[in-house]
Design a protein around this motif. Sequence first.
Motif, PDB file in Angstrom:
ATOM      1  N   TYR A   1      84.650 -11.073  27.026  1.00  0.00           N
ATOM      2  CA  TYR A   1      85.910 -10.641  26.389  1.00  0.00           C
ATOM      3  C   TYR A   1      85.670 -10.238  24.933  1.00  0.00           C
ATOM      4  CZ  TYR A   1      90.308 -11.142  23.889  1.00  0.00           C
ATOM      5  OH  TYR A   1      91.373 -10.922  23.071  1.00  0.00           O
ATOM      6  N   ASP A   2      86.331  -9.186  24.515  1.00  0.00           N
ATOM      7  CA  ASP A   2      86.360  -8.824  23.088  1.00  0.00           C
ATOM      8  C   ASP A   2      87.691  -8.144  22.815  1.00  0.00           C
ATOM      9  OD1 ASP A   2      85.587  -7.888  20.358  1.00  0.00           O
ATOM     10  OD2 ASP A   2      83.598  -8.495  21.022  1.00  0.00           O
ATOM     11  N   ILE A   3      88.033  -8.003  21.528  1.00  0.00           N
ATOM     12  CA  ILE A   3      89.342  -7.413  21.250  1.00  0.00           C
ATOM     13  C   ILE A   3      89.378  -5.905  21.475  1.00  0.00           C
ATOM     14  CG2 ILE A   3      90.815  -8.867  19.788  1.00  0.00           C
ATOM     15  CD1 ILE A   3      89.093  -8.015  17.427  1.00  0.00           C
TER      16      ILE A   3
ATOM     17  N   PRO B   1      83.119 -14.067  14.961  1.00  0.00           N
ATOM     18  CA  PRO B   1      82.490 -14.237  13.645  1.00  0.00           C
ATOM     19  C   PRO B   1      82.736 -15.616  13.018  1.00  0.00           C
ATOM     20  CG  PRO B   1      83.514 -12.080  13.804  1.00  0.00           C
ATOM     21  CD  PRO B   1      83.924 -12.841  15.029  1.00  0.00           C
ATOM     22  N   GLU B   2      81.787 -16.034  12.196  1.00  0.00           N
ATOM     23  CA  GLU B   2      81.820 -17.376  11.588  1.00  0.00           C
ATOM     24  C   GLU B   2      82.897 -17.450  10.501  1.00  0.00           C
ATOM     25  OE1 GLU B   2      80.307 -19.739  12.899  1.00  0.00           O
ATOM     26  OE2 GLU B   2      79.626 -21.211  11.461  1.00  0.00           O
ATOM     27  N   ASN B   3      84.138 -17.544  10.929  1.00  0.00           N
ATOM     28  CA  ASN B   3      85.256 -17.554   9.992  1.00  0.00           C
ATOM     29  C   ASN B   3      86.253 -18.585  10.521  1.00  0.00           C
ATOM     30  OD1 ASN B   3      88.034 -16.878   9.290  1.00  0.00           O
ATOM     31  ND2 ASN B   3      87.235 -14.994   8.390  1.00  0.00           N
TER      32      ASN B   3
ATOM     33  N   LEU C   1      89.818 -17.460  11.595  1.00  0.00           N
ATOM     34  CA  LEU C   1      89.794 -16.650  12.816  1.00  0.00           C
ATOM     35  C   LEU C   1      89.542 -17.529  14.042  1.00  0.00           C
ATOM     36  CD1 LEU C   1      89.670 -13.844  14.250  1.00  0.00           C
ATOM     37  CD2 LEU C   1      87.199 -13.909  13.840  1.00  0.00           C
ATOM     38  N   LYS C   2      88.567 -18.406  13.933  1.00  0.00           N
ATOM     39  CA  LYS C   2      88.236 -19.255  15.085  1.00  0.00           C
ATOM     40  C   LYS C   2      89.409 -20.193  15.415  1.00  0.00           C
ATOM     41  CE  LYS C   2      83.146 -19.363  14.650  1.00  0.00           C
ATOM     42  NZ  LYS C   2      82.619 -18.610  15.789  1.00  0.00           N
ATOM     43  N   LYS C   3      90.069 -20.722  14.360  1.00  0.00           N
ATOM     44  CA  LYS C   3      91.217 -21.614  14.603  1.00  0.00           C
ATOM     45  C   LYS C   3      92.327 -20.853  15.320  1.00  0.00           C
ATOM     46  CE  LYS C   3      92.821 -24.557  11.534  1.00  0.00           C
ATOM     47  NZ  LYS C   3      93.090 -25.246  10.261  1.00  0.00           N
TER      48      LYS C   3
ATOM     49  N   THR D   1      79.746 -21.916  16.934  1.00  0.00           N
ATOM     50  CA  THR D   1      79.666 -21.996  15.467  1.00  0.00           C
ATOM     51  C   THR D   1      78.368 -22.606  14.946  1.00  0.00           C
ATOM     52  OG1 THR D   1      80.752 -22.773  13.447  1.00  0.00           O
ATOM     53  CG2 THR D   1      80.905 -24.222  15.350  1.00  0.00           C
ATOM     54  N   SER D   2      77.841 -22.011  13.880  1.00  0.00           N
ATOM     55  CA  SER D   2      76.598 -22.520  13.291  1.00  0.00           C
ATOM     56  C   SER D   2      76.874 -23.681  12.357  1.00  0.00           C
ATOM     57  CB  SER D   2      75.919 -21.439  12.458  1.00  0.00           C
ATOM     58  OG  SER D   2      75.791 -20.271  13.176  1.00  0.00           O
ATOM     59  N   CYS D   3      78.039 -23.653  11.691  1.00  0.00           N
ATOM     60  CA  CYS D   3      78.220 -24.713  10.688  1.00  0.00           C
ATOM     61  C   CYS D   3      79.659 -25.187  10.493  1.00  0.00           C
ATOM     62  CB  CYS D   3      77.601 -24.281   9.360  1.00  0.00           C
ATOM     63  SG  CYS D   3      78.142 -22.688   8.806  1.00  0.00           S
TER      64      CYS D   3
HETATM   65  P1  NAI Z   1      78.773 -10.805  15.733  1.00  0.00           P
HETATM   66  O1  NAI Z   1      79.434 -10.314  14.521  1.00  0.00           O
HETATM   67  O2  NAI Z   1      77.533 -10.124  16.234  1.00  0.00           O
HETATM   68  O3  NAI Z   1      79.819 -10.800  16.946  1.00  0.00           O
HETATM   69  C1  NAI Z   1      81.139 -11.237  16.830  1.00  0.00           C
HETATM   70  C2  NAI Z   1      81.972 -10.565  17.914  1.00  0.00           C
HETATM   71  O4  NAI Z   1      83.264 -11.135  17.922  1.00  0.00           O
HETATM   72  C3  NAI Z   1      82.150  -9.059  17.732  1.00  0.00           C
HETATM   73  O5  NAI Z   1      81.816  -8.400  18.937  1.00  0.00           O
HETATM   74  C4  NAI Z   1      83.635  -8.901  17.419  1.00  0.00           C
HETATM   75  O6  NAI Z   1      84.195  -7.671  17.919  1.00  0.00           O
HETATM   76  C5  NAI Z   1      84.206 -10.093  18.151  1.00  0.00           C
HETATM   77  N1  NAI Z   1      85.536 -10.516  17.697  1.00  0.00           N
HETATM   78  C6  NAI Z   1      86.075 -10.460  16.457  1.00  0.00           C
HETATM   79  N2  NAI Z   1      87.320 -10.964  16.472  1.00  0.00           N
HETATM   80  C7  NAI Z   1      87.579 -11.349  17.752  1.00  0.00           C
HETATM   81  C8  NAI Z   1      88.691 -11.927  18.398  1.00  0.00           C
HETATM   82  N3  NAI Z   1      89.807 -12.215  17.745  1.00  0.00           N
HETATM   83  N4  NAI Z   1      88.595 -12.181  19.725  1.00  0.00           N
HETATM   84  C9  NAI Z   1      87.468 -11.882  20.405  1.00  0.00           C
HETATM   85  N5  NAI Z   1      86.396 -11.325  19.846  1.00  0.00           N
HETATM   86  C10 NAI Z   1      86.439 -11.063  18.524  1.00  0.00           C
HETATM   87  O7  NAI Z   1      78.485 -12.357  15.481  1.00  0.00           O
HETATM   88  P2  NAI Z   1      77.322 -13.276  16.117  1.00  0.00           P
HETATM   89  O8  NAI Z   1      76.097 -13.197  15.274  1.00  0.00           O
HETATM   90  O9  NAI Z   1      77.234 -12.993  17.556  1.00  0.00           O
HETATM   91  O10 NAI Z   1      77.931 -14.743  15.864  1.00  0.00           O
HETATM   92  C11 NAI Z   1      78.923 -15.294  16.691  1.00  0.00           C
HETATM   93  C12 NAI Z   1      78.976 -16.796  16.463  1.00  0.00           C
HETATM   94  O11 NAI Z   1      77.723 -17.379  16.823  1.00  0.00           O
HETATM   95  C13 NAI Z   1      79.255 -17.207  15.024  1.00  0.00           C
HETATM   96  O12 NAI Z   1      80.067 -18.341  15.008  1.00  0.00           O
HETATM   97  C14 NAI Z   1      77.864 -17.556  14.510  1.00  0.00           C
HETATM   98  O13 NAI Z   1      77.883 -18.483  13.458  1.00  0.00           O
HETATM   99  C15 NAI Z   1      77.246 -18.170  15.758  1.00  0.00           C
HETATM  100  N6  NAI Z   1      75.787 -18.153  15.754  1.00  0.00           N
HETATM  101  C16 NAI Z   1      75.128 -17.032  15.309  1.00  0.00           C
HETATM  102  C17 NAI Z   1      73.737 -17.028  15.272  1.00  0.00           C
HETATM  103  C18 NAI Z   1      73.020 -15.811  14.768  1.00  0.00           C
HETATM  104  O14 NAI Z   1      71.837 -15.943  14.422  1.00  0.00           O
HETATM  105  N7  NAI Z   1      73.626 -14.646  14.745  1.00  0.00           N
HETATM  106  C19 NAI Z   1      72.947 -18.197  15.723  1.00  0.00           C
HETATM  107  C20 NAI Z   1      73.762 -19.292  16.227  1.00  0.00           C
HETATM  108  C21 NAI Z   1      75.126 -19.265  16.222  1.00  0.00           C
END
Ligand code: NAI
Length: 319
Positions: free
Chosen positions: A35-37, A96-98, A101-103, A123-125
């Motif tokens: 799923y994505d938006i 995204p790590e926000n 947004l996650k809440k 989430t990473s942190c």
């Molecule tokens: P990313 O930026 O590559 O992907 C985030 C995705 O979420 C995008 O496809 C975006 O369109 C989508 N999105 C945004 N708002 C949304 C919503 N309201 N509903 C559904 N989808 C939405 O980010 P990434 O790197 O994949 O990170 C995702 C999570 O994984 C974060 O919490 C990050 O901290 C965690 N993480 C990331 C690592 C990394 O090395 N990149 C390692 C371990 C955890």
Amino acid sequence: MDPVQEGRVVIVGSGLIGCSWAMLFASGGFQVKLYDIVQEQVTKALEKIGKELKELGKTGMLKGTLTADKQLSLISGCTDLKAAVEGAIYLQECTPENLELKKKIFGQLDLIVSNDVILGSSTSCLMPTKLFTGLKHVKQCIVAHPVNPPYYVPLVELVPHPETEPSTVEKTYALMKKIGQSPVRLTKEIDGFALNRLQYAIISEAWRLVGDGVISSDDLDLVMSDGLGMRYAFIGPLETMHLNAEGMLNYCDRYREGMIRVLKTFGPIPDFAGKTEQKINQAMCEKTPADPEHLNARRHWRDECLARLAKLKKEIKSD
Ligand code: NAI
């Protein structure tokens, strides 16, 4: 051949980590809703996954026993959250790590999920209490933190909220094992979880040694990649202690004083800025200029190394 599993898994957010989770669950035979938006993002993600699975199939690095085509057929895209969660057994949030947004997303999910589905966050942190407190379904919520790139680095840190049910932890643990990941359980939340606390301790001392001119940046990295890292790919620091003497008690007997003496010389937390930042940045950029082309090429090389290491570890385990 692995049977296709009964349950369906939902991935919320189809970025880097979401795509990796989708591939991992499909490798374990699970049907996956990605799923994505935005539809465009989902389409791009599915194309990327298709390419990667084919490539992995060709190079013999594909996980699981289903073919690349079969695994791909298990993954479908979706932009309707309610339809995605319908009948799902597990959901992995990868947005995204926000925190806000996650809440918001977990708040939305709370209104539409059943009492059975497990809600995991990548989430990473962000702490579970920050993410999940107040949710009606808090018992079903857990942090399942992967390591990048999750397809080759199997560790997943499972971190419960104080109100997470033990069965949620156990079921998530079993599910991670089933898809070939290596879950570890934290009994309670702590900032940085376990992996980043260890990582930051190493970065902190690395920064100090280079900053103080004791060693160059390149040599510091070699201390890990050709030294400690060689062992750590197979045994952790605690087992290293056990094996480097006649058992753990003997190690402590022999090295306790020395360890404490050295640890007392560790200074305050570095500020990760200023002269040392410039010095380390220069050394890193000489090796890999910080533009997308060079960084991506080096990341690709790193992932190939990790893929081969993962294969070696699997071979060693099954010996
Ligand atoms: P990313 O930026 O590559 O992907 C985030 C995705 O979420 C995008 O496809 C975006 O369109 C989508 N999105 C945004 N708002 C949304 C919503 N309201 N509903 C559904 N989808 C939405 O980010 P990434 O790197 O994949 O990170 C995702 C999570 O994984 C974060 O919490 C990050 O901290 C965690 N993480 C990331 C690592 C990394 O090395 N990149 C390692 C371990 C955890």
